[in-house]
Write an enzyme that holds these catalytic residues in place. Structure first.
Site, mmCIF file in Angstrom:
data_model
loop_
_atom_site.group_PDB
_atom_site.id
_atom_site.type_symbol
_atom_site.label_atom_id
_atom_site.label_comp_id
_atom_site.label_asym_id
_atom_site.label_seq_id
_atom_site.Cartn_x
_atom_site.Cartn_y
_atom_site.Cartn_z
ATOM 1 N N GLU A 88 -28.377 -1.690 -10.794
ATOM 2 C CA GLU A 88 -28.529 -1.547 -9.331
ATOM 3 C C GLU A 88 -29.240 -0.219 -9.007
ATOM 4 O OE1 GLU A 88 -24.739 -2.209 -7.229
ATOM 5 O OE2 GLU A 88 -25.171 -0.356 -6.146
ATOM 6 N N HIS A 134 -23.959 -3.385 -14.544
ATOM 7 C CA HIS A 134 -24.439 -3.966 -13.276
ATOM 8 C C HIS A 134 -24.813 -2.840 -12.304
ATOM 9 C CE1 HIS A 134 -23.599 -4.785 -9.046
ATOM 10 N NE2 HIS A 134 -24.067 -5.995 -9.247
ATOM 11 N N ASN A 135 -23.926 -1.865 -12.155
ATOM 12 C CA ASN A 135 -24.202 -0.766 -11.230
ATOM 13 C C ASN A 135 -25.385 0.075 -11.701
ATOM 14 O OD1 ASN A 135 -21.862 -1.727 -10.059
ATOM 15 N ND2 ASN A 135 -21.023 0.289 -9.661
ATOM 16 N N LYS A 148 -19.460 -4.466 -15.437
ATOM 17 C CA LYS A 148 -19.605 -4.002 -14.045
ATOM 18 C C LYS A 148 -20.365 -2.671 -14.007
ATOM 19 C CE LYS A 148 -19.069 -3.426 -9.596
ATOM 20 N NZ LYS A 148 -18.556 -2.202 -9.166
ATOM 21 N N ASN A 202 0.851 -1.188 0.000
ATOM 22 C CA ASN A 202 0.000 0.000 0.000
ATOM 23 C C ASN A 202 0.884 1.234 0.000
ATOM 24 O OD1 ASN A 202 -2.909 0.917 0.379
ATOM 25 N ND2 ASN A 202 -1.867 2.101 1.960
ATOM 26 N N SER A 255 -17.833 -6.799 -7.707
ATOM 27 C CA SER A 255 -19.031 -6.288 -7.040
ATOM 28 C C SER A 255 -19.288 -7.035 -5.749
ATOM 29 C CB SER A 255 -20.251 -6.414 -7.949
ATOM 30 O OG SER A 255 -21.387 -5.980 -7.236
HETATM 31 P P1 NBP Z 1 -10.570 3.847 -2.052
HETATM 32 O O1 NBP Z 1 -11.287 4.020 -3.330
HETATM 33 O O2 NBP Z 1 -11.010 4.632 -0.875
HETATM 34 O O3 NBP Z 1 -9.005 4.134 -2.308
HETATM 35 C C1 NBP Z 1 -8.081 4.116 -1.247
HETATM 36 C C2 NBP Z 1 -6.827 3.386 -1.668
HETATM 37 O O4 NBP Z 1 -6.231 4.006 -2.825
HETATM 38 C C3 NBP Z 1 -5.772 3.430 -0.573
HETATM 39 O O5 NBP Z 1 -5.084 2.207 -0.584
HETATM 40 C C4 NBP Z 1 -4.897 4.591 -1.033
HETATM 41 O O6 NBP Z 1 -3.595 4.541 -0.508
HETATM 42 C C5 NBP Z 1 -4.877 4.319 -2.510
HETATM 43 N N1 NBP Z 1 -4.384 5.430 -3.334
HETATM 44 C C6 NBP Z 1 -4.932 6.626 -3.605
HETATM 45 BR BR1 NBP Z 1 -6.448 7.266 -2.829
HETATM 46 N N2 NBP Z 1 -4.201 7.378 -4.447
HETATM 47 C C7 NBP Z 1 -3.127 6.630 -4.731
HETATM 48 C C8 NBP Z 1 -1.987 6.849 -5.524
HETATM 49 N N3 NBP Z 1 -1.831 7.969 -6.222
HETATM 50 N N4 NBP Z 1 -1.040 5.889 -5.567
HETATM 51 C C9 NBP Z 1 -1.207 4.755 -4.861
HETATM 52 N N5 NBP Z 1 -2.292 4.472 -4.100
HETATM 53 C C10 NBP Z 1 -3.229 5.410 -4.030
HETATM 54 O O7 NBP Z 1 -10.510 2.301 -1.634
HETATM 55 P P2 NBP Z 1 -11.660 1.180 -1.662
HETATM 56 O O8 NBP Z 1 -12.971 1.685 -1.149
HETATM 57 O O9 NBP Z 1 -11.041 -0.002 -1.018
HETATM 58 O O10 NBP Z 1 -11.856 0.868 -3.218
HETATM 59 C C11 NBP Z 1 -10.795 0.444 -4.051
HETATM 60 C C12 NBP Z 1 -11.292 0.366 -5.475
HETATM 61 O O11 NBP Z 1 -12.329 -0.593 -5.538
HETATM 62 C C13 NBP Z 1 -11.898 1.669 -6.005
HETATM 63 O O12 NBP Z 1 -11.586 1.825 -7.356
HETATM 64 C C14 NBP Z 1 -13.370 1.484 -5.822
HETATM 65 O O13 NBP Z 1 -14.127 2.255 -6.735
HETATM 66 C C15 NBP Z 1 -13.503 -0.010 -6.103
HETATM 67 N N6 NBP Z 1 -14.672 -0.644 -5.524
HETATM 68 C C16 NBP Z 1 -15.114 -0.304 -4.288
HETATM 69 C C17 NBP Z 1 -16.222 -0.937 -3.738
HETATM 70 C C18 NBP Z 1 -16.697 -0.596 -2.360
HETATM 71 O O14 NBP Z 1 -17.737 -1.127 -1.977
HETATM 72 N N7 NBP Z 1 -15.977 0.225 -1.595
HETATM 73 C C19 NBP Z 1 -16.883 -1.919 -4.472
HETATM 74 C C20 NBP Z 1 -16.400 -2.266 -5.711
HETATM 75 C C21 NBP Z 1 -15.288 -1.612 -6.221
HETATM 76 P P3 NBP Z 1 -3.264 5.255 0.918
HETATM 77 O O15 NBP Z 1 -3.660 4.269 1.950
HETATM 78 O O16 NBP Z 1 -1.799 5.487 0.851
HETATM 79 O O17 NBP Z 1 -4.055 6.533 0.967
#
Ligand code: NBP
Length: 474
Positions: free
Chosen positions: A190, A186-187, A183, A33, A129
């Site tokens: 949704e 799908h959204n 995907k 990370n 998803s």
């Molecule tokens: P977030 O979308 O909140 O992203 C946070 C992560 O991105 C952290 O690990 C952060 O690192 C990293 N990050 C960022 Br912000 N900018 C960065 C950069 N320039 N270089 C490297 N790392 C970077 O996390 P999430 O909610 O776990 O979702 C991850 C992905 O999955 C997203 O694309 C989201 O759309 C997708 N998704 C989410 C869900 C859901 O239910 N949440 C469902 C399906 C898909 P840090 O810790 O150093 O800040």
């Protein structure tokens, strides 16, 4: 040092849970990370669940992977994803695989896939998803990318995906951006599902004066029939919730402005480009947008409505159930049309029945209903619209009168039901033998000499509207 089978970079909610899911299935998982603290936290809290190989920087992360390397990116979609892809690509070798499991726009995925292919790398845009719970216990997984990458990744992704009747909710969707496209749709579906549920709740509450708790029972009952789905199930849970602080129904203390992260908007934008009417998804997206304008809503609050007085009895409950089911069939038919159109446009060769199969578990729109869609495409893979499938046609036929009563009631009492109304208009539009598009063609020819075709002979024609009004071949 033992090398890891697969890696995850980006360990916020989704990435952390996906890494744990992989580890629990016996894979050695390289984890990284941007901020190392998250990596340390993961290993500290969940290190006992399997084999994690933590790295402080990306070079060490890549070095810790078996060849060909498989790395999943789970960072915030957008510029961050581009940055991480660039860094990873510089560290990788031909044949290695970069999986983007975030919510990227499929156009970005197509662009990234083409660029990495030039460098001999596989870029696998993958829709995931199911939110954080799904990522941990089995999501629905929609990978795009090359066939070779699927051979190396497919068994792992199927292993960690949700299973329904023993069938994994993961197939190779198609090349380049196909996974992220599916995907996205799908959204979009949704959005539509939730809008229809919200309209059902609103109409019954306003027309019958039912309480949220009473309506929770209605949704629980509906969940035992053909509407059986995750979203109906959790609707009952949310409606039953009582706010601890005020003792009021939870739904009454929540600000009534729905948010969106943009995938509904993307779906509608793409549908406009493809020329596919996804009215259900569009209305759902616009209904959220309308809710998000409190200043306009306050300014319009004194506008007159018809008043709400005793308009429905218990029979309205069953009518709304049928309207919800019929509108849901339309929303899914439109979403599947959009996937079919994209498949033709981008040469993806999507298996629509398989898409229904992988949405049966793990994801937010999981529902019994998807088995019926699978069956419809099994019976006729070239089905022009799901509405024409005999099972769905019979359901629409059985429900259409109730559907009309529901829309009529909503109009009479002034409760907005854009989802129900637009779905019914779509149904009525599609089944018409003659549409007023003929008049539109006439108008276009009148003011712009755009020409028209005739029902009784080949060719294009123009009428000399400003002259003697005779018709000429164009
Ligand atoms: P977030 O979308 O909140 O992203 C946070 C992560 O991105 C952290 O690990 C952060 O690192 C990293 N990050 C960022 Br912000 N900018 C960065 C950069 N320039 N270089 C490297 N790392 C970077 O996390 P999430 O909610 O776990 O979702 C991850 C992905 O999955 C997203 O694309 C989201 O759309 C997708 N998704 C989410 C869900 C859901 O239910 N949440 C469902 C399906 C898909 P840090 O810790 O150093 O800040």
């Amino acid at each position: 040092m033992d090398l890891a089978d697969i890696g995850v970079t980006g360990l916020a909610t989704m990435g952390r849970n996906l890494a744990r899911n992989l580890a629990r299935h016996g894979y050695a998982v390289a984890v990284h990370n941007r901020t190392y603290g998250r990596t340390q936290q993961l290993v500290k809290e969940f290190g006992g669940e399997g084999t994690f190989v933590p790295s402080e920087d990306l070079a060490a992360f890549v070095a810790s992977l078996k060849r060909p390397r498989r790395a999943i990116i789970m960072v915030k979609a957008g510029a961050g994803t581009d940055a991480v892809i660039d860094q990873l690509a510089d560290l990788m070798e031909p044949g290695d695989m970069i999986v983007d499991g975030g919510n990227a726009h499929f156009d970005d995925t197509r662009r990234r896939e083409a660029a990495l292919r030039e460098r001999g790398l596989h870029f696998v845009g993958t829709g995931i998803s199911g939110g954080e719970e799904g990522a941990l216990n089995g999501p629905s997984i929609m990978p795009g990318g090359s066939k070779e990458s699927w051979e190396a990744l497919g068994p792992i992704l199927q292993d960690i995906s949700a299973k329904v009747d023993g069938v994994p909710c993961c197939v190779h969707v198609g090349p380049d951006g196909a996974g992220h496209f599916v995907k996205m749709v799908h959204n979009g579906i949704e959005y539509s599902d939730m809008q229809l549920i919200a309209e059902s709740y609103d109409l019954l509450r306003q027309a019958l004066g039912a309480t949220p708790a009473e309506l929770a029972s209605v949704f629980r009952e509906w969940n035992r029939g053909e509407l059986d789905s995750y979203l109906i199930e959790i609707t009952a849970e949310v409606l039953d919730q009582v706010d601890a602080e005020t003792g009021k129904p939870f739904v009454d203390v929540v600000v009534d402005q729905a948010e969106q992260k943009g995938t509904g908007r993307w779906t509608v934008q793409s549908a406009l480009d493809l020329g596919v009417p996804v009215t259900g998804i569009a209305e759902a997206t616009f209904a959220r947008a309308l809710s998000g304008h409190p200043e306009q809503r306050a300014a319009a609050a004194s506008l007159q409505g018809p008043g709400l007085s005793g308009v429905g009895g218990r029979e309205l409950v069953e009518d709304v159930r049928q309207a919800l089911y019929a509108s849901k069939i339309v929303a899914y038919a439109q979403g599947f049309d959009q996937m079919a159109a994209a498949s033709r446009e981008y040469g993806w060769d999507l298996d629509l029945g398989a898409m229904a199969t992988i949405w049966r578990g793990g994801c937010i729109i999981r529902a019994k209903f998807l088995d019926r869609i699978r069956a419809a495409y099994d019976a006729n893979p070239a089905l022009p619209t799901l509405l024409a499938d005999p099972t769905f046609a019979a359901a629409l036929d059985a429900g259409q009168e109730a559907w009309r009563r529901v829309v009529t009631t909503a109009v009479q009492i002034g409760v907005p039901t854009p989802g129900f109304s637009s779905a019914l208009a779509y149904y009525d539009g599609l089944r018409r033998d003659r549409l007023p598009a003929a008049l539109i063609q006439g108008l276009r020819d009148y003011f712009g000499a755009h020409t028209y075709r005739r029902v009784d002979k080949e060719g294009s024609f123009h009428t000399d509207w400003s002259g003697d009004r005779t018709e000429h071949p164009a």
